[in-house]
Design a protein around this motif. Structure first.
Motif: not given
Lengths: 492, 233
Positions: A77-83, A171-174, A417-423
């Motif tokens: 959900x969203x582009x939160x920063x997780x660690x 579907x989670x992408x911005x 912004x979109x780590x999914x994209x980077x991955x």
């Protein structure tokens, strides 16, 4: 045996949510439920839970949590920063959390609601067939209230062992695409010109945005008739136009009935995207016919049902290595040890070699070469892949991550912004700026010895800002005072 | 059945019988609701009756809007589709201090003796039109015309759960404490909503309600005992 999840810090407005408390609208019961149902379903399905199992819904105020036994957790959900501890993670993933480790979310680049799911869902009592929290009526979740630091949540199932995976769901992408709406039921309270202008206009989300409703600001949408109507039912995503001509979109915690004309309803396929807007961000509303809205929803549901096919193995990359790959610093301290520039350099080179191997393999696939062939082309590809791999790491970072002094740094605006994209597309993103990597040693820093860990920087910069945002949300919620004593009585 | 079918997104449909709070429209709403329950249309999730319309929530995977409209058109009409008579509930009500908080003010505005205001409210037979606003908030029609008064310009401080309020020619039983633009003339110890009780909401839309005066001491006893207070005649 069930695991215990302890919330060490949690921002304002976080609650336990599931798919909602349905079937009681005719008795005035608000469904509540996750603000972004797509995130709830995705996180749950990644864990093997039912799509609507109860989970933790957090706000940009973030969360820090720990577990008492090794437990797989999934978040989206969203582009939160997780660690986890110092290790950055993609903004949607399933990870094993060990006792003693801390999973932490900060506001990140975008999004207003993230879901953290646990095995078997959160085990709180079902109230009228749902665990969803509705704070205004004091129902569901943990005593009908928002979550607090120190709360301990029990998982509904004993945790198993699962692989760490990134959830690369499209579907989670911005997305900047317009929010699709179905006109009605009171679109006849507006002229055709007004509706056309409504569909063309850009609206800005105001600070009056909470789980109950999102108030937008934009060109006035004038009524052709009285804006008051005799109350009728209110569905999720109803766009009320109040007396001031501004849209108010009714969200998960809406009242079940209402007395303002509703020009349209946000399609359920897009309600999660709308929920992820932050105050100050904009959107457009695009009318579609009801059949298209249904088709879009069913397609999205089908895609989400296949969440398992969007999981890709995740290798946790230590923060130190990430920092090193930027070539921006000479050393980091983490409080317990300190690495000198030389040691870091060695680590970086070793790390880049490992990345390059992987990148070469990826490049081989990119060129449609088989596993046996790729070794033959590797010498040509390696220099690119090598640089690309280093750059890939760079793209996994957003501006909050890098603490440096004495040097202006150009950071691509949406890099983090979109780590999914980077991955998802590491080579494409990496190679685009392959020549951009620079080697800058310790002299670039005035005080290299006080450079902190990346995530600590994120905490200082991002958390505070968005805590205010959270407080504003809280204040908006508080505009209708809630009487805990009264709801306690009602429950008895 | 003269009505309009109005989409509320791809997952809900409003069946609107009129634009005003006319009892004739409400009777049609209840009739359609009853007919839908009897027919058990596949894919319908829940319905929300209000003064003048019925909102139908459905599962778009199992039912499209056009299919739902077609199914509604096939439902029995007229006498066969009329709603069954609801039950009648007699609820204790205390109008005495401290519960009749706005009684004096209201009596002054209506130019009626407070006793007359109480007698009118307590002697009427009401119909449950809808729930709204919050769990267990009951909207009643049937308020005597002598008690018709518009809402306050600005809301008053929160009324107690169980508050009996009036405004806009309607009566209301509040279930949780909320600031309100309505006038508080009494309070019932009955709980229209109790999630620990089965059923949590005993009173259905279409049921009728009347109030029986009790004094403050009786109110306190009934409230403290938390007995099943919803007496049914």
């Amino acid at each position: 045996m069930a695991a215990r999840v302890t919330l060490e810090t949690i921002g304002p407005g976080a609650t336990i949510q599931d798919g909602g408390r349905h079937g009681l609208l005719c008795f005035g019961v608000t469904p509540a439920g996750a603000m972004d149902w797509t995130a709830l379903a995705t996180a749950n399905l990644a864990l093997g839970n039912p799509a609507e199992a109860a989970a933790i819904e957090i706000t940009p105020g973030g969360v820090t949590l720990g577990v008492d036994r090794a437990t797989p957790l999934a978040y989206a959900g969203g582009g939160f920063a997780w660690a986890i501890d110092g290790t950055r993670l993609p903004c949607a993933a399933r990870i094993m959390l060990a006792p003693g480790q801390r999973l932490r979310a900060r506001a990140g680049a975008w999004g207003s609601f993230a879901i953290c799911a646990v095995p078997g869902g959160i085990a709180v009592p079902e109230i009228m067939r749902s665990r969803a929290t509705h704070t205004r009526s004091g129902l569901g979740g943990l005593k009908g209230r928002t979550l607090r630091a120190g709360d301990v949540l029990i998982t509904g199932a004993a945790p198993g062992v699962m692989d760490d995976v990134a959830i690369e769901a499209a579907w989670l992408a911005r997305s900047e695409a317009p929010i699709r709406v179905v006109l009605g039921p009171q679109d006849d309270h507006f002229t055709a010109d007004t509706i056309a202008a409504f569909a063309e206009a850009t609206f800005t989300l105001t600070q009056a945005a909470d789980r109950m409703a999102y108030k937008f600001d934009g060109p006035a949408v004038p009524h052709a008739k009285d804006f008051n109507i005799v109350s009728d039912g209110v569905a999720l995503g109803a766009i009320q136009i109040a007396g001031d001509g501004q849209p108010l979109v009714l969200m998960a915690d809406r009242q079940p009935t209402g007395g303002y004309a509703k020009i349209a309803h946000v399609c359920r396929a897009d309600i999660g995207r709308l929920a992820q807007l932050r105050p100050g961000e904009t959107c457009r509303f695009q009318p579609v016919d009801v059949a298209s809205a249904r088709t879009a929803l069913l397609a999205l549901e089908d895609a989400i049902a296949g969440t398992a096919t969007w999981l890709t193995p995740l290798r946790r990359i230590p923060d130190a290595a990430q920092l090193l790959a930027t070539n921006l610093i000479g050393g980091v301290t983490d409080g317990s040890r300190r690495l000198g520039a030389d040691a870091l350099c060695r680590e970086r080179l070793a790390h880049q070699r490992r990345e390059a191997d992987g990148a070469a393999a990826a490049q081989g696939r990119h060129h449609d070469l088989g596993a046996h062939e790729h070794g033959g082309v590797a010498p040509d590809l390696l220099p690119h892949a090598h640089r690309g791999a280093a750059q890939l790491l760079d793209h996994r970072r957003d501006r909050q991550q890098v603490v440096h002094a004495g040097r202006a740094q150009e950071v691509e605006r949406h890099a983090g912004d979109n780590e999914n994209e980077a991955f998802s597309f590491p080579m494409e993103r990496g190679l685009r700026d392959a020549e951009g990597a620079q080697t800058i040693g310790a002299p670039a820093f005035q005080k290299p010895e006080i450079v902190g860990m990346v995530d600590e920087a994120a905490e200082v910069g991002v958390f505070v800002i968005n805590a205010e945002l959270g407080l504003m949300r809280h204040a908006a919620l508080g505009s209708v005072p809630f009487n805990q004593e009264a709801s306690d009585r009602a429950r008895r | 059945m003269a009505c309009r079918y109005l989409p509320a997104g791809e997952s809900a449909l409003v069946v609107e019988f009129g634009a005003t709070a006319d009892p004739a429209f409400h009777a049609q709403v209840l009739a359609l609701d009853a007919a839908m329950r009897a027919a058990a249309i596949n894919g319908v999730r829940e319905t929300v009756p209000t003064y003048r319309s019925l909102m139908i929530h459905f599962d778009p995977r199992r039912l499209g809007t056009a299919d739902l409209v077609a199914a509604l058109e096939r439902l029995p009409r007229g006498e066969a589709g009329r709603a069954p008579a609801g039950r009648h509930w007699r609820l204790p009500a205390c109008y005495a201090p401290p519960h009749g908080e706005d009684l004096e003010e209201l009596a002054g505005l209506l130019d009626l003796p407070p006793e007359r205001v109480v007698a009118l409210h307590a002697s009427a037979r009401y119909t449950v039109v809808m729930y709204g606003f919050a769990p267990g908030f009951v909207f009643l029609s049937g308020l005597p015309h002598e008690l018709a008064i518009s809402r306050r310009q600005t809301p008053r401080p929160p009324a107690q759960p169980g508050a009996l309020t009036i405004a806009n020619g309607q009566a209301l039983i509040a279930s949780i404490a909320m600031p309100t633009g309505w006038y508080v003339l009494g309070r019932t110890p009955a709980r229209t909503f109790d999630p620990g009780r089965d059923p949590a909401f005993p009173i259905a839309v279409g049921d009728s309600v009347s109030f029986e005066q009790v004094d403050a001491a009786t109110f306190d006893t009934l409230h403290a005992e938390n007995r099943p207070l919803l007496a049914q005649a």
